[in-house]
Design an enzyme around this catalytic site. Structure first.
Site, PDB file in Angstrom:
ATOM      1  N   TYR A  11       4.233   5.475  11.388  1.00  0.00           N
ATOM      2  CA  TYR A  11       4.210   3.970  11.830  1.00  0.00           C
ATOM      3  C   TYR A  11       5.126   3.374  10.745  1.00  0.00           C
ATOM      4  O   TYR A  11       5.487   1.982  10.919  1.00  0.00           O
ATOM      5  CB  TYR A  11       2.846   3.207  11.985  1.00  0.00           C
ATOM      6  CG  TYR A  11       2.017   3.422  10.806  1.00  0.00           C
ATOM      7  CD1 TYR A  11       2.135   2.348   9.927  1.00  0.00           C
ATOM      8  CD2 TYR A  11       1.115   4.382  10.928  1.00  0.00           C
ATOM      9  CE1 TYR A  11       1.341   2.647   8.786  1.00  0.00           C
ATOM     10  CE2 TYR A  11       0.096   4.349   9.962  1.00  0.00           C
ATOM     11  CZ  TYR A  11       0.119   3.573   8.609  1.00  0.00           C
ATOM     12  OH  TYR A  11      -0.959   3.722   7.834  1.00  0.00           O
ATOM     13  N   ARG A  44       0.913  -1.275   0.053  1.00  0.00           N
ATOM     14  CA  ARG A  44       0.174   0.024  -0.051  1.00  0.00           C
ATOM     15  C   ARG A  44       0.905   1.273  -0.082  1.00  0.00           C
ATOM     16  O   ARG A  44       1.418   1.765   1.050  1.00  0.00           O
ATOM     17  CB  ARG A  44      -0.783   0.109   1.412  1.00  0.00           C
ATOM     18  CG  ARG A  44      -2.171   0.761   1.332  1.00  0.00           C
ATOM     19  CD  ARG A  44      -2.670   0.945   2.732  1.00  0.00           C
ATOM     20  NE  ARG A  44      -1.689   1.911   3.599  1.00  0.00           N
ATOM     21  CZ  ARG A  44      -1.494   1.623   4.865  1.00  0.00           C
ATOM     22  NH1 ARG A  44      -1.992   0.725   5.423  1.00  0.00           N
ATOM     23  NH2 ARG A  44      -0.723   2.464   5.322  1.00  0.00           N
ATOM     24  N   HIS A  71      -3.293   4.517   4.928  1.00  0.00           N
ATOM     25  CA  HIS A  71      -4.656   3.635   4.950  1.00  0.00           C
ATOM     26  C   HIS A  71      -5.539   4.354   4.160  1.00  0.00           C
ATOM     27  O   HIS A  71      -6.355   3.825   3.229  1.00  0.00           O
ATOM     28  CB  HIS A  71      -4.880   3.219   6.299  1.00  0.00           C
ATOM     29  CG  HIS A  71      -6.020   2.516   6.493  1.00  0.00           C
ATOM     30  ND1 HIS A  71      -6.010   1.168   5.804  1.00  0.00           N
ATOM     31  CD2 HIS A  71      -7.065   2.636   7.036  1.00  0.00           C
ATOM     32  CE1 HIS A  71      -7.189   0.801   6.349  1.00  0.00           C
ATOM     33  NE2 HIS A  71      -7.909   1.917   6.738  1.00  0.00           N
TER      34      HIS A  71
END
Ligand code: TPP
Ligand code: MG
Length: 359
Positions: A270, A257, A261
């Site tokens: 993160y 990805r 998100h």
């Protein structure tokens, strides 16, 4: 002899077209040049529309959106393997699959703009609506596949799920039913390495997601999800097997990805920029372009025409979505029940009276 645990070997990840556009021709799925061009054009349209939706969201013209950037090959390659009569069950990150199936994309835009009428799939298109609850769509697909098998229909159901969805009970129930009842269902797992901020290493102790199929009595494949030809080949074989009564298949598409998100997330909190850079080198579209160039199917003039065509489609998609008149507020009462219960009928009357007063 001491007791031995059950063991099985994990094969190498299946790949046909590598990062540099080098192709293992012996493994290439059968494709005409027109089909090749169509695949490339779907990949480009998917990426461009995805980028446009992100911009619309930033401009306040679209709601929260889940980008597919970097996952286009998994989506286009798998959906390309389906016939018109087959069924498709998306989750919420499949722009390339929707394009490949021929969904009018202003509906997709409408959905992300917060208008549920975007979920009204046109008659004749066997696609289910976007599933936001993680994992539920696996059961819908398996149920439909079981029904098709009972009816003797020679059709397959393809369902998409993320790596995170493999931790949901719904997923395991669906896999179990699929295996026991030899349902003609294909699980396409977009292993994009993250479930929001949770990395794959914390999602599961399994070496692969594909091996989970083994426990349910059917085959799982580990495939380079950024290789559109590898995904298509394995998905096509799975669809043929499903329609011939061979039961389900699980396909783990290893991808990444590239974006956050959703637009409500900041992946920089993160994961490292280095990780993202490493995956950039494995871009799913670049390699198809290189392959087509060697075949004499790609040049600058063609690229320009592909981009122009995609831009035009995107402008039409956006115009049509934004030109859709707002839904009537009392619509929310109309579609849940066949006969509206009294308490909701009272509420609807109240809303209507209020709207009249406000007018
Ligand atoms: C049942 C349920 N639990 C939690 C959520 C919140 N949620 C939305 S997306 C997501 C992670 C999904 O990760 P994955 O399955 O890997 O798909 P990806 O978003 O990476 O494509 C979670 C936990 C949800 N939508 N539904
Ligand atoms: Mg994921």
């Amino acid at each position: 002899m001491p007791a031995e645990p059950v063991k099985f070997a994990v094969p190498k990840m299946y790949q046909i077209l590598d990062e540099n556009g080098k192709c293992n021709e012996a493994e290439m799925p059968k494709l005409t040049n027109d089909e090749l061009r169509k695949i490339y054009e779907n990949l480009v349209y998917a990426r461009m529309l995805d980028g446009r939706i992100l911009n619309l969201q930033r401009e306040g013209r679209c709601g929260t959106y889940a980008s597919s950037l970097g996952q286009e090959a998994t989506q286009v390659g798998s959906a390309f393997a389906l016939g018109k009569d087959d069924w498709l069950f998306p989750y919420f990150r499949e722009i390339g699959a929707h394009i490949t199936r021929g969904l009018p994309m202003h509906l997709y835009l409408l959905y992300w703009m917060g208008d549920e009428r975007g979920s009204k799939v046109p008659e004749g298109l066997n696609d289910f609506v976007i599933s936001i609850p993680v994992g539920t769509q696996n059961l819908h697909a398996t149920g439909v596949a079981m029904a098709m098998r009972l009816k003797g229909d020679k059709k397959a159901a393809m369902v998409y799920l993320g790596d995170g969805a493999t931790s949901e009970g719904d997923f395991h129930e669906a896999m179990n039913f699929a295996g026991v009842f030899k349902a003609p269902v294909i699980f396409v797992c977009q292993n994009n390495q993250w479930a929001i901020s949770l990395p794959l290493s914390k999602q599961t102790a399994s070496k692969t997601l594909a091996q989970k199929a083994v426990a349910y009595g059917f085959d799982g494949y580990l495939v380079d999800g950024n290789d559109v030809f590898a995904v298509l080949k394995v998905a096509r074989e799975a669809a043929e097997r499903a329609k011939a009564g061979g039961g389900p298949t699980f396909i783990e598409c290893v991808t990444y990805r590239m974006s956050d998100h959703t637009t409500a997330d900041d992946a920089g909190r993160y994961r490292t920029p280095q990780e993202v850079e490493n995956w950039k080198k494995r871009d799913p579209i670049e390699r198809v372009r290189k392959y087509m160039e060697v075949k004499g199917l790609w040049d600058e003039v063609y690229e320009k025409s592909v981009v122009e065509k995609a831009n035009k489609m995107i402008e039409d998609d956006v115009r049509e979505a934004e030109a859709t008149p707002p839904a009537e507020p009392d619509d929310m009462f109309d579609y849940l029940y066949d006969k509206i219960p009294k308490n909701l009928a009272d509420q609807k009357a109240e809303v209507l009276a209020f709207l009249k007063r406000g007018a």
